[in-house]
Design an enzyme around this catalytic site. Structure first.
Site, PDB file in Angstrom:
ATOM      1  N   GLY A 102       4.043   5.198  -8.941  1.00 55.58           N
ATOM      2  CA  GLY A 102       3.037   5.215  -9.756  1.00 55.58           C
ATOM      3  C   GLY A 102       2.769   6.872  -9.046  1.00 55.58           C
ATOM      4  O   GLY A 102       2.168   7.462  -9.980  1.00 55.58           O
ATOM      5  N   HIS A 109       2.939  13.427  -1.804  1.00 59.14           N
ATOM      6  CA  HIS A 109       1.316  13.541  -1.472  1.00 59.14           C
ATOM      7  C   HIS A 109       0.861  12.361  -0.987  1.00 59.14           C
ATOM      8  O   HIS A 109       0.769  11.286  -1.661  1.00 59.14           O
ATOM      9  CB  HIS A 109       0.892  13.611  -2.554  1.00 59.14           C
ATOM     10  CG  HIS A 109       1.223  13.525  -4.102  1.00 59.14           C
ATOM     11  ND1 HIS A 109       2.300  13.128  -4.811  1.00 59.14           N
ATOM     12  CD2 HIS A 109       0.351  13.242  -4.798  1.00 59.14           C
ATOM     13  CE1 HIS A 109       1.836  12.319  -5.285  1.00 59.14           C
ATOM     14  NE2 HIS A 109       1.045  12.671  -6.046  1.00 59.14           N
ATOM     15  N   HIS A 111      -2.984  10.724  -1.194  1.00 58.17           N
ATOM     16  CA  HIS A 111      -4.697  10.636  -2.365  1.00 58.17           C
ATOM     17  C   HIS A 111      -5.193  10.002  -0.894  1.00 58.17           C
ATOM     18  O   HIS A 111      -5.197   8.917  -0.210  1.00 58.17           O
ATOM     19  CB  HIS A 111      -3.948   9.180  -3.064  1.00 58.17           C
ATOM     20  CG  HIS A 111      -3.826  10.197  -4.587  1.00 58.17           C
ATOM     21  ND1 HIS A 111      -3.972  10.660  -5.517  1.00 58.17           N
ATOM     22  CD2 HIS A 111      -2.486   9.792  -4.254  1.00 58.17           C
ATOM     23  CE1 HIS A 111      -2.992  10.427  -6.376  1.00 58.17           C
ATOM     24  NE2 HIS A 111      -1.979  10.400  -5.943  1.00 58.17           N
TER      25      HIS A 111
END
Length: 124
Positions: A102, A109, A111
């Site tokens: 995804g 990064h 989330h």
């Protein structure tokens, strides 16, 4: 990386709602939040994906994870102990890796999601 949107945010070529910055990391609000609190934590140094990390990245990866509870506290979504063994609040961390994982932006990064559920498209 010339076309990396997150590198451009680090370089201040693209604006972002920055909530944290130090010499190695930058954290900012996601522009398309999937939860009431949706922050992104990135290393300032470009690394395309978690799969590209080696032992030399262990320190910055640890700092990224350690920053999440601090940001959760600052944004009102930390885990809270009620003093009787119960807990409330909380947050979720996620690192997408590669197309089947995804990942949409190829700059590592993390989330950090929090706030009242349900959240958009995040499952459990």
């Amino acid at each position: 990386m010339d076309n990396c949107i997150f590198c451009k945010i680090v370089a201040r070529q693209i604006p972002a709602s920055v909530v944290y910055e130090d010499d190695e990391l930058l954290a900012f609000k996601d522009i398309n939040p999937a939860a009431p609190v949706h922050l992104l934590v990135i290393p300032k140094q470009h690394v395309a994906t978690l799969s590209d990390c080696t032992g030399e990245h262990a320190t910055v990866l640890g700092k990224m994870l350690a920053l999440a509870p601090k940001l959760a506290e600052e944004h009102g979504v930390a885990v809270k102990d009620d003093g009787n063994g119960g807990r409330s609040g909380g947050f979720k961390t996620l690192i997408n890796s590669g197309p089947d994982g995804g990942q949409e932006v190829y700059h590592l990064h993390l989330h950090m999601y929090g706030g009242k559920r349900p959240w958009r498209g995040l499952g459990t």
